[in-house]
Motif scaffolding. Structure first.
Motif, PDB file in Angstrom:
ATOM      1  N   LEU A   1       7.434 -10.772   5.004  1.00 32.26           N
ATOM      2  CA  LEU A   1       6.996 -10.069   6.209  1.00 32.26           C
ATOM      3  C   LEU A   1       7.825 -10.532   7.410  1.00 32.26           C
TER       4      LEU A   1
ATOM      5  N   SER B   1       9.078  -5.565   6.159  1.00 28.74           N
ATOM      6  CA  SER B   1       9.390  -6.761   5.382  1.00 28.74           C
ATOM      7  C   SER B   1      10.892  -6.861   5.172  1.00 28.74           C
TER       8      SER B   1
ATOM      9  N   ASP C   1       0.662  -6.961   1.928  1.00 32.22           N
ATOM     10  CA  ASP C   1       1.876  -6.235   1.579  1.00 32.22           C
ATOM     11  C   ASP C   1       1.838  -5.924   0.084  1.00 32.22           C
TER      12      ASP C   1
END
Length: 599
Positions: free
Chosen positions: A300, A353, A531
Motif C-alpha cells: 500500500l 499499491s 487490499d
C-alpha cells in the motif's frame, strides 16, 4: 476531448447484426487488423455495450465497451481506438515518442507540440496531415495518447520541428481512461531496427567520448533518461518542454565529487520547496534500496510512506508533501513511475499499491545510504513497523437517517428529513418526546401510550385499531426499523466516512469447479480497508495453493479473491485473530470443513 468529465446519455448492449456492422467498420478503419484480431476486439458472444455521451463541449460521442473497458470511440462518424485497445495492438497506428513529463500536459487537454516529439535515429514515421497517430513515452512502445497529425512528416521537418504537431483526442489518465479499469500502460520494449542494433554496440563508447557540450536536446531513445546527463546549455534549450522549475532542481543538485562544504552551500542556495523535493527523493530511494523487498509487494502506498519513507528521514527533518512541488504523494509516485523506477496500480477503488519495483534502476543502484543509517537495521525496523502499521480494523458505527414518514416524530427536536443520528441520539429523542407529551402509562411505567403521531409513524395500518400501548424496547426497535440505515466507517489516521445503508459483510463462499474441485471465494474486502491482492498473496503463501483476483460479479469497482480448496479455517484465523475484525462483519465462517474430514 476527454480532459474534463462527460455526461452519459445511454448505455445499451450491442446485438448480433450491429456487431457484424461494427466489425466491418473497424476492419475498414484499421485494415492492418487480422480476422482473428477483429473477432477478439468485437467478440460474438461476450458482453459488448455502446454508450452515448456528451463531452464538456457538447460533442455527441459514441463509446464501445468490452470487458468493462472502452475499446473504441466514434466522433463525427470517425472511429478511434482507445489506449486500452492500443495496449493490446501497439502497432495499430503510426507512433511518435515524447518525454514522460509531457503526459500530464496532454492529459490536462494540451495538444502535442513538435518540440516535445523525440526524433529517433531511424527518423520519424511517414504520415500525412489528418493521419490518426499514437503517442508513446520514451523507452516504452505502449501508446499513452491518440491524436491527429496537423501536418505531414515533411512539413514537420521543414518547420524545424516547431509548432503544433498533433491535435490530441484521448490520453491515458483522462476521463475516458477513468471510465475503464484504470490500469497502467504495459512496458513494451521499443522495436530495434537492424542498423540501430549494430550501432547500439558502440553507443556507450561514443557517449563516453563526447564533449559535455555536444549532447542534443533530443537524445536517442533509451530505457532510462536522466536530465543530469544533459549539459546546462541543453537543459536551457529544453526548458520550454520540461519546465524551468524541474531544471532548476537538477541544476541545484551538487556534484558527486564536491566537498561537503560545497554541497552544503549548494543545498542552502535552493528554495524550501526544492529542498523538500530533494528530501522526498532521498527518502524514496533510501526506502526502496534498504527497506522494501520483493516479497513485500504489492505494498500500500500509504504504508510505504508512513512506515518506510518516514523512517528514512534524517534527524531534524520532516517529510511534508504539501511543502513540495508535488503537493500530493500520488503525484510524486506518478513521477517516479514515469521514470520506470516502480509501478503503481489501484487494486481496489481509492486504494493504490506499489506492485513492482525495478531494483536495477540506475537511480537506486547509485544511491548511497547516508551516514548514521544501517541497511540491516533499517530492514529489521521495516518488518516490525509493517506488523504494527500494516492494518488496523476500521471502527464501524451504525447511524440512522430521518425518513419522510418519521418527520412528525423528530421535528420537535429540531431535526428534518435526512438528519443523521446515532442510536443513542435516537433513544434520547424518543425518551424526551414521550416524557414531554406525558405518554408514559400511569399504571405501568414499562408501557408507553400510543398517540396519533406515534400511531402514524410506528404502526402498520392493520395495527392502528388494535395497539394502544407499546413497551419501551418495542417502541425503540420499531423506531430504528423505520429510519433509513446509514453507517460510519473510520480508518486509522483518516477522517470518518458516512455511507448509505448497512455495511456489507465480508462474504466467504465455497464454489465447485470442474473435476469436483472446491474453491473459496472472498468478497467485499475493500469495504474494510483490506487490499484484495495482499490478502490473496498472504493466503497463497500460508496454504500453498493458487490464489487469484477477478472482478466481483454485480459489484462495480470491486474484486473478489479466489483460492483453491476450502480455506475458511485459515481465513477465520487471519480475519478474526490477525486483523481483529468483529465476527458480525464476516459472513460464511460456518462453511468451514469439519475437523477430521477431508477438505
Amino acid at each position: 476531448m476527454f480532459a474534463r468529465a462527460f455526461r452519459v446519455r445511454a448505455n445499451t448492449n450491442i446485438k448480433g447484426s450491429d456487431r457484424r456492422k461494427l466489425r466491418s467498420e473497424v476492419a475498414a478503419a484499421f485494415p492492418t487488423l487480422s480476422t482473428e484480431q477483429l473477432a477478439e476486439l468485437i467478440p460474438n458472444k461476450e458482453e459488448l455495450n455502446v454508450i452515448k455521451i456528451h463531452s464538456h463541449k457538447g460533442e455527441a460521442i459514441t463509446v464501445y465497451m468490452n470487458h468493462r473497458n472502452p475499446i473504441l470511440f466514434e466522433a463525427e462518424k470517425v472511429l478511434y481506438p482507445t489506449v486500452y485497445t492500443l495496449w493490446v495492438y501497439p502497432d495499430l497506428l503510426p507512433a511518435f515518442a515524447t518525454w514522460p513529463p509531457v503526459l500530464q500536459k496532454l492529459a490536462g487537454g494540451a495538444d502535442l507540440m513538435l518540440p516535445g516529439v523525440v526524433v529517433p535515429p531511424s527518423g520519424l514515421p511517414q504520415v500525412q496531415r489528418g493521419t490518426l497517430c499514437a503517442v508513446t513515452l520514451l523507452g516504452n512502445r505502449a501508446p499513452v495518447a491518440v491524436g491527429v497529425a496537423t501536418m505531414s512528416t515533411e512539413e514537420m521537418l521543414a518547420a524545424g520541428m516547431k509548432g503544433k504537431g498533433f491535435a490530441v483526442l484521448h490520453t491515458h489518465l483522462d476521463h475516458l481512461w477513468e471510465y475503464g479499469d484504470k490500469s497502467s500502460p504495459p512496458t513494451l520494449a521499443p522495436l530495434v531496427t537492424d542498423s540501430a542494433a549494430k550501432e547500439s554496440a558502440g553507443d556507450e563508447e561514443e557517449l563516453q567520448g563526447k564533449e559535455p557540450g555536444s549532447s542534443s536536446c533530443s537524445p536517442e531513445p533509451q530505457q532510462h533518461v536522466d536530465l543530469r546527463d544533459l549539459s546546462l546549455k541543453d537543459r536551457d534549450t529544453c526548458a520550454e518542454l520540461l519546465g524551468k522549475e524541474e531544471l532548476r532542481e537538477n541544476r541545484a543538485e551538487p556534484a558527486e565529487d564536491a566537498s561537503p562544504e560545497e554541497q552544503h552551500e549548494a543545498e542552502d542556495s535552493r528554495t524550501p520547496q526544492e529542498q523538500m523535493d530533494a528530501l522526498f527523493n532521498q527518502c524514496f530511494l533510501h526506502a526502496l534500496k534498504c527497506k522494501v523487498k520483493k516479497s513485500d509487494l504489492p505494498l500500500l502506498t500509504s504504508t510505504f510512506l508512513g512506515s518506510h519513507m518516514v523512517s528514512c528521514c534524517p534527524a531534524g527533518k520532516q517529510l511534508d508533501i504539501k511543502k513540495s512541488s508535488y503537493k500530493k504523494f500520488s503525484k510524486f509516485l506518478q513521477c517516479m513511475q514515469h521514470q520506470r523506477i516502480l509501478q503503481v496500480k489501484e487494486l481496489s477503488k481509492g486504494v493504490e499499491s506499489i506492485v513492482d519495483v525495478d531494483w536495477r534502476h540506475p537511480d537506486i543502484k547509485a544511491f548511497a545510504v547516508p551516514e548514521g543509517f544501517s541497511s540491516a537495521s533499517a530492514a529489521q525496523d521495516s518488518k516490525s513497523e509493517d506488523r504494527e502499521q500494516a492494518y488496523h480494523a476500521p471502527e464501524i458505527i451504525p447511524l440512522y437517517g430521518v425518513s419522510t414518514k418519521m418527520i412528525p416524530l423528530f421535528q420537535e427536536s429540531g431535526h428534518r428529513k435526512g438528519s443523521i443520528l446515532s442510536s443513542s441520539e435516537v433513544r434520547n429523542i424518543i425518551i424526551n418526546y414521550v416524557k414531554s407529551n406525558e405518554l408514559v402509562d400511569e399504571t405501568n411505567k414499562n408501557f408507553v401510550k400510543v398517540n396519533a403521531i406515534l400511531c402514524d409513524c410506528l404502526l402498520d395500518k392493520s395495527e392502528q385499531d388494535e395497539i394502544s400501548h407499546l413497551k419501551w424496547d418495542e417502541l425503540l426497535s420499531r423506531c430504528l426499523e423505520r429510519l433509513q440505515p446509514f453507517h460510519q466507517v473510520t480508518f486509522s489516521g483518516q477522517e470518518p466516512v458516512v455511507r448509505k445503508g448497512n455495511i456489507e459483510p465480508i462474504d466467504i463462499s465455497i464454489a465447485q469447479r470442474s473435476s469436483n474441485k472446491k474453491v473459496t471465494i472472498i468478497k467485499n474486502l475493500e469495504l474494510y480497508g483490506l487490499d484484495p491482492q495482499c490478502v490473496a498473496n498472504i493466503l497463497q503463501q500460508k496454504v500453498q495453493a493458487s490464489a487469484t483476483i477477478s472482478p466481483a460479479p454485480g459489484a462495480k469497482d470491486r474484486v473478489q479473491v479466489q483460492i483453491q480448496g476450502n480455506q475458511i479455517h485459515h481465513l477465520a484465523k487471519m480475519l478474526l485473530d490477525e486483523y481483529q475484525l468483529p465476527r458480525k462483519y464476516i459472513q460464511g465462517l460456518e462453511k468451514a470443513p469439519k475437523l477430521g474430514r477431508k477438505k
